[in-house]
Write an enzyme that holds these catalytic residues in place. Sequence first.
Site, PDB file in Angstrom:
ATOM      1  N   GLY A  49       0.842  -1.176   0.000  1.00 40.42           N
ATOM      2  CA  GLY A  49       0.000   0.000   0.000  1.00 40.42           C
ATOM      3  C   GLY A  49       0.885   1.236   0.000  1.00 40.42           C
ATOM      4  O   GLY A  49       2.002   1.191   0.533  1.00 40.42           O
ATOM      5  N   GLN A  54       2.641  10.069   1.268  1.00 45.28           N
ATOM      6  CA  GLN A  54       3.940   9.420   1.495  1.00 45.28           C
ATOM      7  C   GLN A  54       4.959   9.744   0.410  1.00 45.28           C
ATOM      8  O   GLN A  54       6.152   9.474   0.585  1.00 45.28           O
ATOM      9  CB  GLN A  54       3.778   7.901   1.577  1.00 45.28           C
ATOM     10  CG  GLN A  54       3.029   7.432   2.808  1.00 45.28           C
ATOM     11  CD  GLN A  54       2.974   5.927   2.849  1.00 45.28           C
ATOM     12  OE1 GLN A  54       2.071   5.335   2.294  1.00 45.28           O
ATOM     13  NE2 GLN A  54       3.951   5.297   3.479  1.00 45.28           N
ATOM     14  N   CYS A  98       5.483   0.343   7.797  1.00 43.57           N
ATOM     15  CA  CYS A  98       5.137   1.454   6.917  1.00 43.57           C
ATOM     16  C   CYS A  98       6.396   1.917   6.198  1.00 43.57           C
ATOM     17  O   CYS A  98       7.449   2.054   6.832  1.00 43.57           O
ATOM     18  CB  CYS A  98       4.554   2.594   7.753  1.00 43.57           C
ATOM     19  SG  CYS A  98       4.084   4.040   6.798  1.00 43.57           S
ATOM     20  N   LEU A  99       6.275   2.180   4.904  1.00 37.84           N
ATOM     21  CA  LEU A  99       7.442   2.644   4.147  1.00 37.84           C
ATOM     22  C   LEU A  99       7.964   3.973   4.684  1.00 37.84           C
ATOM     23  O   LEU A  99       9.143   4.284   4.529  1.00 37.84           O
ATOM     24  CB  LEU A  99       7.089   2.789   2.658  1.00 37.84           C
ATOM     25  CG  LEU A  99       6.783   1.487   1.900  1.00 37.84           C
ATOM     26  CD1 LEU A  99       6.372   1.790   0.471  1.00 37.84           C
ATOM     27  CD2 LEU A  99       7.976   0.546   1.925  1.00 37.84           C
ATOM     28  N   HIS A 140      -4.872   1.362   7.343  1.00 43.95           N
ATOM     29  CA  HIS A 140      -3.525   1.931   7.490  1.00 43.95           C
ATOM     30  C   HIS A 140      -3.313   3.052   6.464  1.00 43.95           C
ATOM     31  O   HIS A 140      -2.872   4.153   6.820  1.00 43.95           O
ATOM     32  CB  HIS A 140      -2.470   0.829   7.320  1.00 43.95           C
ATOM     33  CG  HIS A 140      -1.066   1.328   7.356  1.00 43.95           C
ATOM     34  ND1 HIS A 140      -0.198   1.040   8.389  1.00 43.95           N
ATOM     35  CD2 HIS A 140      -0.364   2.130   6.498  1.00 43.95           C
ATOM     36  CE1 HIS A 140       0.967   1.635   8.163  1.00 43.95           C
ATOM     37  NE2 HIS A 140       0.892   2.289   7.020  1.00 43.95           N
ATOM     38  N   GLU A 141      -3.639   2.755   5.207  1.00 47.29           N
ATOM     39  CA  GLU A 141      -3.438   3.763   4.153  1.00 47.29           C
ATOM     40  C   GLU A 141      -4.384   4.945   4.340  1.00 47.29           C
ATOM     41  O   GLU A 141      -3.997   6.093   4.136  1.00 47.29           O
ATOM     42  CB  GLU A 141      -3.640   3.146   2.768  1.00 47.29           C
ATOM     43  CG  GLU A 141      -2.633   2.049   2.410  1.00 47.29           C
ATOM     44  CD  GLU A 141      -1.185   2.440   2.654  1.00 47.29           C
ATOM     45  OE1 GLU A 141      -0.834   3.618   2.465  1.00 47.29           O
ATOM     46  OE2 GLU A 141      -0.402   1.558   3.066  1.00 47.29           O
ATOM     47  N   HIS A 144      -3.180   7.633   6.562  1.00 45.37           N
ATOM     48  CA  HIS A 144      -2.183   8.558   5.981  1.00 45.37           C
ATOM     49  C   HIS A 144      -2.859   9.822   5.431  1.00 45.37           C
ATOM     50  O   HIS A 144      -2.250  10.890   5.409  1.00 45.37           O
ATOM     51  CB  HIS A 144      -1.414   7.878   4.847  1.00 45.37           C
ATOM     52  CG  HIS A 144      -0.273   7.014   5.316  1.00 45.37           C
ATOM     53  ND1 HIS A 144       0.797   7.523   6.018  1.00 45.37           N
ATOM     54  CD2 HIS A 144      -0.029   5.686   5.168  1.00 45.37           C
ATOM     55  CE1 HIS A 144       1.655   6.534   6.276  1.00 45.37           C
ATOM     56  NE2 HIS A 144       1.180   5.415   5.781  1.00 45.37           N
TER      57      HIS A 144
HETATM   58 CO    CO Z   1       2.114   3.602   5.895  1.00 41.28          CO
END
Ligand code: CO
Length: 182
Positions: A49, A54, A98-99, A140-141, A144
């Site tokens: 994701g 991000q 998470c990235l 989660h996404e 963001h």
């Molecule tokens: Co994330």
Amino acid sequence: MPKTTLLPVRIYGDKVLRQIAEPVEKIDDELKQFLKDLVFTMYKRDGVGLAAPQVGVSLRIFVIDPFWSREENKKEPIILINPEIIEKQGEQICEEGCLSVPDIYEKVTRFNKIKVRYQNENGEHFEIDAEEYVADVIQHEYDHLDGVLFVDKLSKIRLIPLKPKLRKLQSTTDENGENIRT
Ligand code: CO
């Protein structure tokens, strides 16, 4: 046709990760190119994701492909524009990473079942029901887009041992509030 670009990912400490993202008003060619780049970047960075903030774009967009793996490499990205979680129920504990928060993996509590309304890359409206792992990825996404990171959901006690790592991530933030991993 312009080619796809690997977009630099914003890391913990970057101010864009804390902003409330703006709704998408129109899906033009420029945005479509961005969507391609976003999808490309998600796979390149081994994500399942990736949300627009991000990569420094404060718009209500994310892409997911919960079952993608580098080994199988069967790509089925779903782009969600202006998503809304319109129903939620139950509870599950999910191990997340998470990235934008590299090298930290922690368990967080999420809803178990959700219904999401969104537009796809052609502006068409859809609703999907998701549960368990897929529901986790979406939540989660989705967070963001509201400036929320999964580490925000941890109790103070569980956050304490992570503080040095988080401080280290944050320490590379520049004077413009940007923390870009190249
Ligand atoms: Co994330």
